[in-house]
Design a protein around this motif. Structure first.
Motif, PDB file in Angstrom:
ATOM      1  N   ASP B 217       0.837  -1.210   0.000  1.00 18.64           N
ATOM      2  CA  ASP B 217       0.000   0.000   0.000  1.00 18.64           C
ATOM      3  C   ASP B 217       0.870   1.258   0.000  1.00 18.64           C
ATOM      4  OD1 ASP B 217      -2.370  -1.439   0.157  1.00 18.64           O
ATOM      5  OD2 ASP B 217      -2.498  -1.314   2.346  1.00 18.64           O
ATOM      6  N   PHE B 220       2.597   1.693  -3.359  1.00 15.04           N
ATOM      7  CA  PHE B 220       1.645   2.078  -4.413  1.00 15.04           C
ATOM      8  C   PHE B 220       1.248   3.548  -4.261  1.00 15.04           C
ATOM      9  CE2 PHE B 220      -2.467   1.932  -6.728  1.00 15.04           C
ATOM     10  CZ  PHE B 220      -2.010   1.348  -7.903  1.00 15.04           C
ATOM     11  N   PHE B 224       2.010   6.178  -7.199  1.00 18.63           N
ATOM     12  CA  PHE B 224       0.834   6.443  -7.984  1.00 18.63           C
ATOM     13  C   PHE B 224      -0.126   7.447  -7.338  1.00 18.63           C
ATOM     14  CE2 PHE B 224      -3.195   4.452  -9.767  1.00 18.63           C
ATOM     15  CZ  PHE B 224      -3.036   5.069 -11.002  1.00 18.63           C
ATOM     16  N   MET B 226      -2.381   6.816  -5.063  1.00 20.83           N
ATOM     17  CA  MET B 226      -3.658   6.281  -4.614  1.00 20.83           C
ATOM     18  C   MET B 226      -3.503   5.539  -3.294  1.00 20.83           C
ATOM     19  SD  MET B 226      -6.038   3.658  -6.652  1.00 20.83           S
ATOM     20  CE  MET B 226      -7.778   3.674  -6.537  1.00 20.83           C
ATOM     21  N   VAL B 227      -4.372   5.868  -2.338  1.00 25.13           N
ATOM     22  CA  VAL B 227      -4.300   5.226  -1.027  1.00 25.13           C
ATOM     23  C   VAL B 227      -5.256   4.032  -0.990  1.00 25.13           C
ATOM     24  CG1 VAL B 227      -3.552   7.359   0.070  1.00 25.13           C
ATOM     25  CG2 VAL B 227      -5.980   6.824   0.006  1.00 25.13           C
ATOM     26  N   PRO B 228      -5.098   3.145   0.024  1.00 24.12           N
ATOM     27  CA  PRO B 228      -5.867   1.899  -0.004  1.00 24.12           C
ATOM     28  C   PRO B 228      -7.375   2.057  -0.183  1.00 24.12           C
ATOM     29  CG  PRO B 228      -4.194   1.779   1.694  1.00 24.12           C
ATOM     30  CD  PRO B 228      -4.138   3.177   1.149  1.00 24.12           C
ATOM     31  N   ASP B 229      -7.983   3.119   0.331  1.00 24.73           N
ATOM     32  CA  ASP B 229      -9.444   3.217   0.175  1.00 24.73           C
ATOM     33  C   ASP B 229      -9.857   3.761  -1.187  1.00 24.73           C
ATOM     34  OD1 ASP B 229      -9.009   5.923   0.306  1.00 24.73           O
ATOM     35  OD2 ASP B 229     -10.067   6.237   2.194  1.00 24.73           O
ATOM     36  N   GLY B 230      -8.881   3.969  -2.081  1.00 17.88           N
ATOM     37  CA  GLY B 230      -9.226   4.403  -3.434  1.00 17.88           C
ATOM     38  C   GLY B 230      -9.166   5.912  -3.607  1.00 17.88           C
ATOM     39  N   ASP B 231      -8.962   6.629  -2.506  1.00 17.37           N
ATOM     40  CA  ASP B 231      -8.838   8.086  -2.580  1.00 17.37           C
ATOM     41  C   ASP B 231      -7.430   8.445  -3.096  1.00 17.37           C
ATOM     42  OD1 ASP B 231      -9.360  10.745  -2.316  1.00 17.37           O
ATOM     43  OD2 ASP B 231      -9.442  10.763  -0.129  1.00 17.37           O
ATOM     44  N   PHE B 232      -7.258   9.708  -3.443  1.00 14.29           N
ATOM     45  CA  PHE B 232      -5.959  10.132  -3.961  1.00 14.29           C
ATOM     46  C   PHE B 232      -5.288  11.139  -3.063  1.00 14.29           C
ATOM     47  CE2 PHE B 232      -7.289   7.940  -7.606  1.00 14.29           C
ATOM     48  CZ  PHE B 232      -6.134   7.609  -8.281  1.00 14.29           C
ATOM     49  N   LEU B 233      -3.971  10.985  -2.932  1.00  9.11           N
ATOM     50  CA  LEU B 233      -3.193  11.974  -2.191  1.00  9.11           C
ATOM     51  C   LEU B 233      -3.121  13.218  -3.050  1.00  9.11           C
ATOM     52  CD1 LEU B 233      -0.276   9.676  -1.048  1.00  9.11           C
ATOM     53  CD2 LEU B 233      -2.078  10.604   0.399  1.00  9.11           C
TER      54      LEU B 233
END
Lengths: 111, 263
Positions: B217, B220, B224, B226-233
């Protein structure tokens, strides 16, 4: 995005139809973005930055980009070509990130 | 000697340039590359980043290697003026001499643009530059990165990146009232970060969301966004991903992860 991520990472079984469905919902949602950010909606818990309305043109362009890239993802989903899907998934992700970089401010560090 | 051999230090320098995230602060949107001018709003006032192109009058084109190394590791200009720690020399000082020279090689071959630096706009007494002598005594130790022989090579590489060129510690560590890093709480997060951002902690402490992430996680999210819950940094980390972590070798991403996992 989470389901698609798990699929491209091979954590869950690959299924072209599911992927296409998710790409479709991202695509649909992207066409609503501009409508859910009416001018001046900065109150409350919004993490939106004033930059959205100050640079409406680039914000609007960015949402169009998401619309275009997610539509392409929907297309490649049917091909079952993992590499092409991964590549397009990254492009969609980049459009997500671009907006979150320029137009969003995190209020709670752990959310 | 072949022309390729000459190019090598500069291409390693390019990697170091990405690793150091130089463009994140020295290149502004719609501005010419590396001419600076980014406004950094802090409680001490507004800092403006300088021109680091090889232009000899407004940039750093007249600097030799020693000038560059002094700036990066001692926070001092060629005429011995102190730099404010908005320039993270506090981390860059951990870089090896060879890395610094290679980085300069790359900067030397960038296009030169003439753009005069905008002076900082700081509140009193922070506007008094000589006070930085005292600040440095209290908040800065000039030392290169120390190897920890009890740890793996990968761990040490991660520690070097995070505390040195990558300068992760600068935003992810809380600061004291005078803006010095609180070294007892390294990477514990900074609720009062730059531009009012709340910067998350990177340690395994409960409450830091990264403590719940797997090794994969973390990698990734760096590569990229993208954090584990599908949100984006996003926010300032969006720039870091764009300019730095998405461009790193797999080994270096693993090294960062190994190090962070051990905090």
């Amino acid at each position: 995005m989470k389901v698609i991520k798990n699929m491209v990472q091979g954590k869950v079984d690959f299924d072209a139809q599911t992927l296409a469905d998710y790409a479709e919902s991202i695509h649909l949602a992207s066409t609503h973005i501009k409508k859910v950010f009416p001018a001046g909606s900065l109150d409350g818990k919004s993490e939106a930055l004033p930059a959205i309305w100050e640079n409406w043109e680039s914000f609007s362009k960015a949402t169009d980009q998401l619309t275009a890239e997610s539509s392409k993802l929907k297309e490649v989903a049917g091909s079952a070509d993992r590499r092409a899907i991964m590549k397009q998934f990254k492009k969609v992700g980049q459009t997500c990130r671009n907006c979150h970089t320029d137009f969003r401010k995190k209020k709670d560090k752990n959310k | 000697m072949s022309a390729n051999a000459d190019d090598e230090p500069a291409s390693r320098g390019e990697y170091l340039f990405n690793l150091g995230g130089c463009a994140s602060c020295h290149t502004v949107k719609h501005g010419k590359p590396l001419t600076g001018g980014l406004a950094m709003h802090t409680k001490f006032g507004t800092f403006y980043t300088p021109n680091i192109t090889p232009d000899s009058t407004t940039g750093i084109g007249s600097w030799d290697n020693e000038d560059f190394i002094q700036a990066m590791t001692d926070g001092k200009s060629p005429n011995d003026q102190h730099y404010y720690p908005s320039f993270p020399y506090t981390s860059y000082s951990k870089m090896t001499r060879q890395d610094l020279i290679e980085l300069k090689c790359y900067l030397d071959i960038q296009p030169a643009f003439s753009q005069t630096n905008k002076p900082h706009d700081l509140k009193f007494p922070f506007s008094l530059r000589p006070l930085l002598t005292i600040w440095k005594l209290l908040n800065f130790t000039r030392s290169t990165h120390q190897l920890n022989t009890d740890k793996s090579e990968k761990w040490n590489r991660g520690a070097y990146i995070v505390n040195g060129p990558g300068h992760c510690v600068e935003c992810h560590t809380p600061r004291n009232w005078m803006g010095g890093l609180n070294s007892d709480r390294l990477l514990a997060g900074n609720p009062d970060g730059l531009e009012g951002e709340s910067v998350p902690g990177l340690t395994k402490a409960k409450g830091n969301r990264i403590s719940l992430w797997t090794y994969e996680d973390i990698q990734f999210s760096l590569q990229f966004g993208m954090v584990p819950d599908g949100d984006f940094l996003g926010g300032s980390m969006g720039h870091v991903i764009e300019n730095t972590t998405s461009k790193l070798y797999e080994y270096d991403l693993q090294a960062i992860t190994v190090y962070l996992n051990d905090l």
